[in-house]
Design an enzyme around this catalytic site. Structure first.
Site, PDB file in Angstrom:
ATOM      1  N   CYS A 135      18.644  24.849   0.017  1.00 56.62           N
ATOM      2  CA  CYS A 135      19.242  23.548  -0.307  1.00 56.62           C
ATOM      3  C   CYS A 135      18.346  22.371   0.072  1.00 56.62           C
ATOM      4  O   CYS A 135      18.480  21.275  -0.455  1.00 56.62           O
ATOM      5  CB  CYS A 135      20.620  23.425   0.327  1.00 56.62           C
ATOM      6  N   ILE A 395      -5.437  26.803  63.412  1.00 54.99           N
ATOM      7  CA  ILE A 395      -6.566  26.534  64.304  1.00 54.99           C
ATOM      8  C   ILE A 395      -6.600  25.023  64.500  1.00 54.99           C
ATOM      9  O   ILE A 395      -6.686  24.271  63.525  1.00 54.99           O
ATOM     10  CB  ILE A 395      -7.909  26.972  63.664  1.00 54.99           C
ATOM     11  N   HIS A 417      -9.726  22.742  57.043  1.00 58.78           N
ATOM     12  CA  HIS A 417      -8.962  21.663  57.674  1.00 58.78           C
ATOM     13  C   HIS A 417      -8.744  21.972  59.144  1.00 58.78           C
ATOM     14  O   HIS A 417      -8.319  23.072  59.476  1.00 58.78           O
ATOM     15  CB  HIS A 417      -7.596  21.481  57.010  1.00 58.78           C
ATOM     16  N   THR A 452      -9.703  11.486  60.931  1.00 57.62           N
ATOM     17  CA  THR A 452      -8.791  10.606  60.213  1.00 57.62           C
ATOM     18  C   THR A 452      -7.510  10.528  61.027  1.00 57.62           C
ATOM     19  O   THR A 452      -6.910  11.553  61.350  1.00 57.62           O
ATOM     20  CB  THR A 452      -8.475  11.196  58.824  1.00 57.62           C
ATOM     21  N   ILE A 456      -1.755  12.598  56.405  1.00 61.62           N
ATOM     22  CA  ILE A 456      -0.676  12.891  55.457  1.00 61.62           C
ATOM     23  C   ILE A 456      -0.128  14.266  55.838  1.00 61.62           C
ATOM     24  O   ILE A 456      -0.878  15.237  55.902  1.00 61.62           O
ATOM     25  CB  ILE A 456      -1.201  12.938  54.007  1.00 61.62           C
ATOM     26  N   ASN A 475      -5.248  12.758  46.879  1.00 63.20           N
ATOM     27  CA  ASN A 475      -6.514  13.413  46.602  1.00 63.20           C
ATOM     28  C   ASN A 475      -7.001  14.223  47.809  1.00 63.20           C
ATOM     29  O   ASN A 475      -8.130  14.089  48.254  1.00 63.20           O
ATOM     30  CB  ASN A 475      -7.538  12.347  46.196  1.00 63.20           C
ATOM     31  N   ILE A 476      -6.102  15.028  48.385  1.00 61.75           N
ATOM     32  CA  ILE A 476      -6.468  15.857  49.533  1.00 61.75           C
ATOM     33  C   ILE A 476      -6.152  17.312  49.206  1.00 61.75           C
ATOM     34  O   ILE A 476      -5.423  17.594  48.262  1.00 61.75           O
ATOM     35  CB  ILE A 476      -5.714  15.444  50.822  1.00 61.75           C
ATOM     36  N   THR A 493      -2.274  24.409  52.176  1.00 58.43           N
ATOM     37  CA  THR A 493      -3.417  23.903  51.412  1.00 58.43           C
ATOM     38  C   THR A 493      -3.197  24.137  49.917  1.00 58.43           C
ATOM     39  O   THR A 493      -2.321  24.914  49.522  1.00 58.43           O
ATOM     40  CB  THR A 493      -4.717  24.629  51.813  1.00 58.43           C
ATOM     41  N   ASP A 496      -3.236  27.765  49.018  1.00 55.30           N
ATOM     42  CA  ASP A 496      -1.977  28.500  49.201  1.00 55.30           C
ATOM     43  C   ASP A 496      -1.065  28.287  47.998  1.00 55.30           C
ATOM     44  O   ASP A 496      -0.420  29.208  47.507  1.00 55.30           O
ATOM     45  CB  ASP A 496      -1.243  28.014  50.462  1.00 55.30           C
TER      46      ASP A 496
END
Lengths: 508, 140
Positions: A135, A395, A417, A452, A456, A475-476, A493, A496
């Protein structure tokens, strides 16, 4: 006289409008009259108070009927100026939402802009696809349309006209681009929205005159309230309206597409509602001033659902409109996202329409709900949270530790880190392999010189989605997980997170 | 007049601004400052005109600072602007305000051409003029 005793009916008001005898004031004028003569006298004198609002209303959109082409098509996908139109409707019906984004221009252009362009009479590119049926044999169509070509263009907005709206600030250390505009870091500013003392639902606080069927000023044309809006929350004083109106009779001065940088697009909608002063109680709410209407300033720096964003302060629209509010003793600039100037203009235009006999008032067919409140969305499926993925053997190092010793730790343990903690495990800084490489090149000695300090962090019960977003924003590639006392309980991280993602995919 | 002072690495550590202020007695106001070990950039307002202004600019130049006059910085498209206020509180120098009839007004003298308002505007009504601040100040 009792406060709810009827002073005049809507029918009586309409008779006066037809004779040119109605007393009509804008909400601002009504406030001034009540201040000089009192609410009781104002209630006796005034028949109608006009209101207005002009702000971003994302839950807006337009039902369109394109008409049939020859041969006809059952459009399953459709775009107007590359903005997708919802096509889960009949062959040539569609719904264009204000917040839909252009597939080619992103945040710059979207549904709100298409609506404005339609109203301005501009040519719009229409493109549609289909699978073809007996149709509806056509499978593709491309043409240009204007609003004149459409059979119907009906604005149907599921949620407009919020009674009030909480203001926004930002405690975080970066600029946030939100639907509340640009929020500067460290409580740098406060943004608010809403017409306050001109807002329709504020002026009829108990919903005695506004209800289903109420005729309104909508986008420069005439529209109707068709019920309560989505997220209508009357018990907290955050009522909303669902409305409809003929887009073909509207004016682009009062319907404007808008883009919020890094957020999305929306539509600014102009709405004005006449409030018939049927009793003294309505008169009283019609005289509410900005300094009597309160909202909360919420912290958008905390990325949780709206009702859980921390309340920073309770303020009035008068405070906000003054251009400065005080937070923790600091003077913070505040400004509005919605236009008070345009809201005022709308209340004046509506007043003029009524005085000229062009606009009659209506009695609601049914009232808006006065009960009910908001429910959140419960996420019942278990989402991965930080606790599931974080590594618990962390650590760490102490601030007075040597740079070389720390570098050795990273190499031996194969990590990137190194959280720096006090003797009792409290987080005071972080160093990454990059920081250490630079420190060695620059012959620095101790971690406290190079770490630092503004770290964060993540919390154990946060979702992976939330922490992945935070890592991307800053940006980490990793964050220490801390408890309420800022003691380090784990580390998470991007490795992970991505491993988890890969596992999830390979399991499917 | 607003000027942008550009310090090269050679002069960035010298107290040139303080020297100009103390010698001319002009109450020069810092509107914006970006300074690091490599270079420095200040936007300042010098409350003066004519000879005295020229003298101050010449002092900066002699000290090795590049001076650029900031003239027109922003263009506001009044057809697009609805005077909402989305640009007002993000502005770091209060150059954008509402006047008594709720219309957006713009104080050219206060603007430091940072561009924050350009993104803050939902209606794409504000443009940062390309040469904002790049106009070389008339030398004496």
């Amino acid at each position: 006289m009792k406060k709810d005793e009827c002073i005049r009916s809507v029918r009586e008001i309409n008779e006066k409008i037809k004779c040119g005898d109605a007393v009509v004031l804008t909400a601002e004028e009504m406030i001034r009259l009540a201040e000089s003569s009192g609410v009781k006298a104002a209630a006796e004198e005034v028949d109608v108070v006009t209101t207005g609002t002009f702000g971003a209303m994302c839950s807006s959109g337009v039902f369109l009927n394109f008409g049939h082409s020859d041969p006809p098509i059952k459009m399953t996908e459709c775009w107007l100026n590359d903005v997708p139109v919802y096509k889960g409707l009949a062959a040539v019906d569609g719904y264009l939402g204000a917040a839909a984004l252009s597939e080619t221009r992103g945040f710059e252009y979207g549904g709100g802009h298409v609506i404005e362009d339609l109203v301005s009479g501009k040519e719009i590119e229409l493109r549609a696809e289909s699978y073809g049926t007996d149709c509806y044999p056509r499978r593709h169509v491309e043409t240009t349309i204007t609003i004149e070509d459409l059979n119907q263009a009906i604005l149907v907005n599921p949620r407009n006209c919020y009674q009030r709206y909480n203001a926004a600030t930002n405690s975080s250390n970066r600029v946030l681009h939100t639907y509340m505009g640009t929020l500067l870091p460290n409580y740098g500013n406060v943004m608010f929205t809403g017409a306050g003392q001109l807002n329709p639902l504020c002026k009829d606080w108990n919903y005695e005159t506004i209800g289903i069927g109420t005729r309104i000023f909508l986008g420069g044309g005439v529209g109707y309230v068709i019920g309560e809006g989505t997220q209508h929350d009357p018990q907290s004083g955050f009522g909303t309206l669902m409305i409809r109106g003929d887009l073909k009779r509207m004016n682009s001065r009062y319907l404007k597409g808008a883009s919020f940088y890094k957020y999305g697009v929306t539509l600014y909608v102009g709405i004005g509602i006449p409030i018939p002063i049927i009793n003294e109680r309505v008169a009283k709410t019609a005289t509410l001033r900005d300094d009597e209407i309160t909202v909360e300033i919420r912290d958008y720096g905390v990325p949780s659902r709206p009702d859980r964003r921390p309340v920073v302060k309770r303020v009035t629209y008068a405070d906000l409109r003054s251009g400065k509010v005080y937070i923790n003793g600091r003077k913070i600039p505040s400004s509005s996202l919605s236009s008070y100037k345009m809201a005022k203009e709308i209340s004046e235009v509506l007043k003029k329409w009524i005085l000229e006999g062009l606009f009659l008032l209506t009695e609601p067919v049914e009232s808006l709900p006065r009960k009910g409140s908001l429910k959140p969305l419960r996420v019942r499926r278990r989402e991965p949270i930080v606790r599931d993925l974080m590594r618990r053997e962390v650590i760490t190092a102490k601030p007075n530790e040597g740079v070389e010793e720390a570098a050795r730790k990273l190499i031996v343990k194969e990590i990137d880190h190194l959280p720096v903690t006090t003797e009792d495990g409290r987080l005071v800084g972080i160093v990454t392999s990059w920081d250490l490489a630079r420190a060695i090149a620059e012959r620095r000695q101790v971690l406290s010189e190079i770490m630092t300090r503004r770290v964060i962090t993540a919390q154990e019960d946060e979702t992976i989605d939330a922490v992945a977003w935070r890592m991307a924003q800053h940006n980490i590639s990793g964050m220490p997980v801390v408890d309420e006392e800022r003691k380090v309980v784990g580390i998470i991280t991007t490795d992970d997170v991505s491993k988890r993602l890969v596992e999830g995919i390979s399991r499917r | 007049m607003r000027v942008r002072l550009i310090y090269s690495p050679d002069v960035v550590e010298k107290p040139i601004l303080a020297e100009v202020i103390s010698k001319t007695g002009l109450l020069i106001n810092i509107l914006e400052a970006k300074v690091d070990a490599q270079k420095g950039e200040l936007v300042v307002s010098i409350p003066s005109s004519g000879k005295k202004l020229e003298e101050a600019i010449a002092m900066f130049r002699r000290a090795g600072v590049k001076v650029e006059e900031i003239k027109e910085t922003l263009k506001i498209d009044r057809e697009k602007c609805i005077s909402c206020g989305a640009c007002i509180s993000p502005c770091p120098t209060q150059a954008l305000q509402l006047d008594s009839d709720w219309t957006l007004k713009y104080d050219e003298e206060k603007c430091v051409a940072c561009g924050t308002c350009v993104h803050a505007c939902p209606f794409d009504a504000i443009t940062l003029l390309e040469d904002a601040g790049k106009v070389e100040a008339r030398s004496s």
